[in-house]
Design an enzyme around this catalytic site. Sequence first.
Site, PDB file in Angstrom:
ATOM      1  N   TYR A  43       0.871  -1.141   0.056  1.00  0.00           N
ATOM      2  CA  TYR A  43       0.155  -0.168   0.007  1.00  0.00           C
ATOM      3  C   TYR A  43       0.857   1.059   0.153  1.00  0.00           C
ATOM      4  O   TYR A  43       2.024   1.280   0.488  1.00  0.00           O
ATOM      5  CB  TYR A  43      -0.950   0.132   1.346  1.00  0.00           C
ATOM      6  CG  TYR A  43      -2.095  -0.673   1.278  1.00  0.00           C
ATOM      7  CD1 TYR A  43      -3.145  -0.419   0.605  1.00  0.00           C
ATOM      8  CD2 TYR A  43      -2.181  -2.227   1.750  1.00  0.00           C
ATOM      9  CE1 TYR A  43      -4.518  -1.185   0.462  1.00  0.00           C
ATOM     10  CE2 TYR A  43      -3.210  -2.920   1.981  1.00  0.00           C
ATOM     11  CZ  TYR A  43      -4.352  -2.425   1.356  1.00  0.00           C
ATOM     12  OH  TYR A  43      -5.525  -3.436   1.215  1.00  0.00           O
ATOM     13  N   ARG A  60      -3.478 -11.487   3.888  1.00  0.00           N
ATOM     14  CA  ARG A  60      -4.721 -11.018   3.423  1.00  0.00           C
ATOM     15  C   ARG A  60      -4.674 -11.558   1.957  1.00  0.00           C
ATOM     16  O   ARG A  60      -3.777 -11.723   1.067  1.00  0.00           O
ATOM     17  CB  ARG A  60      -4.888  -9.734   3.312  1.00  0.00           C
ATOM     18  CG  ARG A  60      -4.867  -8.686   4.569  1.00  0.00           C
ATOM     19  CD  ARG A  60      -5.997  -9.286   5.616  1.00  0.00           C
ATOM     20  NE  ARG A  60      -7.169  -9.549   5.043  1.00  0.00           N
ATOM     21  CZ  ARG A  60      -8.053  -8.980   4.514  1.00  0.00           C
ATOM     22  NH1 ARG A  60      -7.975  -7.323   4.315  1.00  0.00           N
ATOM     23  NH2 ARG A  60      -9.368  -9.301   4.102  1.00  0.00           N
ATOM     24  N   HIS A  64      -7.490  -8.253  -2.461  1.00  0.00           N
ATOM     25  CA  HIS A  64      -8.754  -7.863  -2.042  1.00  0.00           C
ATOM     26  C   HIS A  64      -8.953  -6.285  -2.544  1.00  0.00           C
ATOM     27  O   HIS A  64      -7.814  -5.424  -2.662  1.00  0.00           O
ATOM     28  CB  HIS A  64      -9.055  -7.742  -0.817  1.00  0.00           C
ATOM     29  CG  HIS A  64      -8.425  -7.175   0.333  1.00  0.00           C
ATOM     30  ND1 HIS A  64      -7.080  -7.634   0.570  1.00  0.00           N
ATOM     31  CD2 HIS A  64      -8.258  -5.985   0.786  1.00  0.00           C
ATOM     32  CE1 HIS A  64      -6.604  -7.013   1.289  1.00  0.00           C
ATOM     33  NE2 HIS A  64      -7.266  -5.839   1.705  1.00  0.00           N
ATOM     34  N   HIS A 118     -10.659  -2.634  -1.144  1.00  0.00           N
ATOM     35  CA  HIS A 118     -11.740  -2.000  -0.409  1.00  0.00           C
ATOM     36  C   HIS A 118     -13.054  -1.329  -1.084  1.00  0.00           C
ATOM     37  O   HIS A 118     -12.342  -0.470  -1.818  1.00  0.00           O
ATOM     38  CB  HIS A 118     -10.798  -1.396   0.733  1.00  0.00           C
ATOM     39  CG  HIS A 118     -10.035  -2.154   1.537  1.00  0.00           C
ATOM     40  ND1 HIS A 118     -10.287  -2.478   2.664  1.00  0.00           N
ATOM     41  CD2 HIS A 118      -8.635  -2.403   1.274  1.00  0.00           C
ATOM     42  CE1 HIS A 118      -9.283  -3.019   3.422  1.00  0.00           C
ATOM     43  NE2 HIS A 118      -8.130  -2.936   2.467  1.00  0.00           N
ATOM     44  N   TYR A 127      -1.036  -9.864   0.739  1.00  0.00           N
ATOM     45  CA  TYR A 127       0.185  -9.475   1.572  1.00  0.00           C
ATOM     46  C   TYR A 127      -0.035 -10.064   3.012  1.00  0.00           C
ATOM     47  O   TYR A 127      -0.950 -10.259   3.425  1.00  0.00           O
ATOM     48  CB  TYR A 127       0.118  -7.921   1.456  1.00  0.00           C
ATOM     49  CG  TYR A 127      -1.086  -7.147   2.010  1.00  0.00           C
ATOM     50  CD1 TYR A 127      -1.472  -6.825   3.491  1.00  0.00           C
ATOM     51  CD2 TYR A 127      -2.166  -6.886   1.202  1.00  0.00           C
ATOM     52  CE1 TYR A 127      -2.475  -6.267   3.839  1.00  0.00           C
ATOM     53  CE2 TYR A 127      -3.329  -6.183   1.835  1.00  0.00           C
ATOM     54  CZ  TYR A 127      -3.476  -5.979   3.347  1.00  0.00           C
ATOM     55  OH  TYR A 127      -4.536  -5.379   3.578  1.00  0.00           O
TER      56      TYR A 127
HETATM   57 FE   LIG Z   1      -6.379  -4.142   2.456  1.00  0.00          FE
END
Ligand SMILES: [Fe+2]
Lengths: 200, 259
Positions: B125, B174, B177, B179, B164
């Site tokens: 991110y 995770r 995905h 959000h 990640y």
């Molecule tokens: Fe996330």
Amino acid sequence: MQRIARLKESPSQTAGPYVHIGMLPNFAGIDGVFDEDLGARMIVGEAKGERITIRGRVFDGVGAALKDVLLEVWQADAQGLFPSQEGADPAFTGWGRQAADMDTGEFAFETVKPGPVPFRDGRLMAPHVSLWIVARGINLGLQTRIYFADEDEANASDPILSRIEHRDRIPTLLAEPKGDGTYRFDIRLQGENETIFFDF
Amino acid sequence: MNAFKQKQAVLQTPGGHDRPGGGLYARDRSWHPAALTPAYKTSVTRSPTRAPISFPTTLGEETGPVFTRDRLGPLDADLVHNFARSPDGAIGPRIVVQGRVLDEDGRGVPHTLVEVWQANAGGRYRHKKEGYLAPLDPDFGGCGRCLTDEAGRYEFRTIQPGPYPWPNGPNDWRPAHIHFSVFGQSWGQRLITQMYFDGDPMIWRCPIVGTIPSPEGIESLVARLDMEATIPMDARVYRFDIVLRGRRQTLFENRMEGL
Ligand SMILES: [Fe+2]
């Protein structure tokens, strides 16, 4: 028997720690994609009514302030009207979005004090701001209301506050005036003085 | 500059607010994750312990901010290019995510704001609190937004995010995905959720996915690969519909609206 064909609401998932990327990208340091973070300003001109600032922090069960929380508010204008109701104040958006400061956990909404809004039966509700809280570790956004501690009379006859059985919890919904138009509204997710959350 | 002009969206409260009906269907909280889900550790200290207090919706819950198209930029829904300096755009498998925002009665929710955010193709991110060793992509920001059309349809162009690792259990990852934040037409419909990808084995190992009580609930967040819609030599299409709470309506009320 016939079946009622209805869909199920999409299940909620946590906003996670990186919620700022999508909802406040400029705050997150992602410049140049959107011109301005949505909800940053609720007052967009000469708004009527009393200018106020609502400040607070959100505390977890061990008393630590959440530094990654994001909050949104929705409220009526100073006359008790929502944005495009007839006669509503064009200089007031009614909706705000803020992240807590990443170092202190402090948030602030610069807004106007809302006027009273009718309940379903026409009785007036006391001035209040609807507040929605999302963060890492919160699986479904939390809904609460900010009422004002200096509105004793209106609060006493508010139809929502009236239905709260545990009267000693009501102060968790009251923003405390601190002078200079500033109100303090801290939220406690757990423990003694756990804030009242709503389901509607 | 004013970000978005906001107007009120009044839900079906014809003839005065005191009429029966018009409110939202009660939220089925047993379908959503509980507040306390210990396998997702952060929820332990961030979950209210008292039951929420119920009340019938009022004007404030049945209205909400409305965002208008004139303030959207041309690349807002194109995550491949909206942060990129290179004309080639972001690195990663190119995809289009398209679907509808519906209410529980299957009606499209028109002109509502959909915001998305995601990691890059390596699972990283663009955020100051993010320390995963996978590199940033200089051409990927990770945010996008759009408004649904009159039928509730939306579409984003992006790259498929990577899975990640995250600090929870000793080896939790995770699944890939995206959000989603959705407004609907009223404050009471406000929802944040996540979209997962068809066939990803990480979905069923994830403690955050696992907060959803039922396999059916989880499946409802898994986007399906749509090969028919896929754009040859360009991008695969994933279909993902989002369902928001519905609202009570009676024939009487419909007539009152002149339908
Ligand atoms: Fe996330």
